[in-house]
Design an enzyme around this catalytic site. Structure first.
Site, PDB file in Angstrom:
ATOM      1  N   VAL A 144       0.838  -1.206   0.000  1.00  0.00           N
ATOM      2  CA  VAL A 144       0.000   0.000   0.000  1.00  0.00           C
ATOM      3  C   VAL A 144       0.873   1.256   0.000  1.00  0.00           C
ATOM      4  O   VAL A 144       0.582   2.218  -0.714  1.00  0.00           O
ATOM      5  CB  VAL A 144      -0.992  -0.013   1.185  1.00  0.00           C
ATOM      6  CG1 VAL A 144      -1.809   1.267   1.229  1.00  0.00           C
ATOM      7  CG2 VAL A 144      -1.920  -1.216   1.096  1.00  0.00           C
ATOM      8  N   CYS A 145       1.954   1.236   0.757  1.00  0.00           N
ATOM      9  CA  CYS A 145       2.859   2.393   0.801  1.00  0.00           C
ATOM     10  C   CYS A 145       3.495   2.630  -0.565  1.00  0.00           C
ATOM     11  O   CYS A 145       3.626   3.774  -1.018  1.00  0.00           O
ATOM     12  CB  CYS A 145       3.942   2.196   1.857  1.00  0.00           C
ATOM     13  SG  CYS A 145       3.298   1.994   3.526  1.00  0.00           S
TER      14      CYS A 145
END
Length: 168
Positions: free
Chosen positions: A59-60
């Site tokens: 996600v990052c």
């Protein structure tokens, strides 16, 4: 007080919650070359601050890539800062490997100055909680999103719309 979970486990956020209309707190973080950077280094610009726990996670990675892509469309009055507790060396390597050139990656590893100032320092993990802050040209908080579950995506379109509104 903001409530955040990380992998569905509650975490304690250190620092004070910031709200729209607040004066943006200053902080000191490290650039990939180990030079110190503060909020004031970007004065006069709209600052989109994208906060991630670690660039080396799915996600990052997606969040950082999304804002890197958007950066070229936002004009010279906007700067995007991605802040994490990753070491500056790891940030530099990750950006080089992934062709990230339109944003500034900054490390809060040394003192969690940013995390404490913006209330996103996850005490149990010594990582930063996923969040987005937009600071206008005069240093006021114009947009805030504390993502309630650390493995969820932020509202990319909402943040970018807020930036575009400030550029009108």
């Amino acid at each position: 007080m903001v409530q955040v979970t990380f992998i569905n486990n509650p975490v304690t956020l250190v620092g004070n919650e910031v709200k729209v209309g607040d004066q943006a707190p200053d902080f000191t973080v490290l650039a990939p070359d180990l030079s110190e950077k503060t909020l004031h280094d970007f004065d006069g610009k709209i600052r989109l601050i994208s906060v991630v726990p670690s660039l080396d996670t799915g996600v990052c990675d997606a969040q950082t890539r999304r804002f890197n892509e958007a950066a070229s469309e936002l004009g010279n009055d906007v700067v995007i800062l991605t802040i994490s507790c990753d070491l500056p060396f790891a940030q530099k390597r990750w950006c080089g490997t992934n062709g990230i050139e339109n944003i500034h990656t900054l490390s809060d590893h040394r003192a969690t100055s940013f995390g404490d100032a913006y209330g996103v320092h996850m005490k149990e993990l010594r990582l930063l909680a996923r969040s987005i802050f937009i600071v206008d040209q005069v240093g006021k908080i114009a947009y805030v999103e504390y993502v309630s579950e650390g493995t969820n995506h932020p509202d990319y379109e909402g943040a970018l719309a807020a930036v575009k509104e400030l550029t009108k």
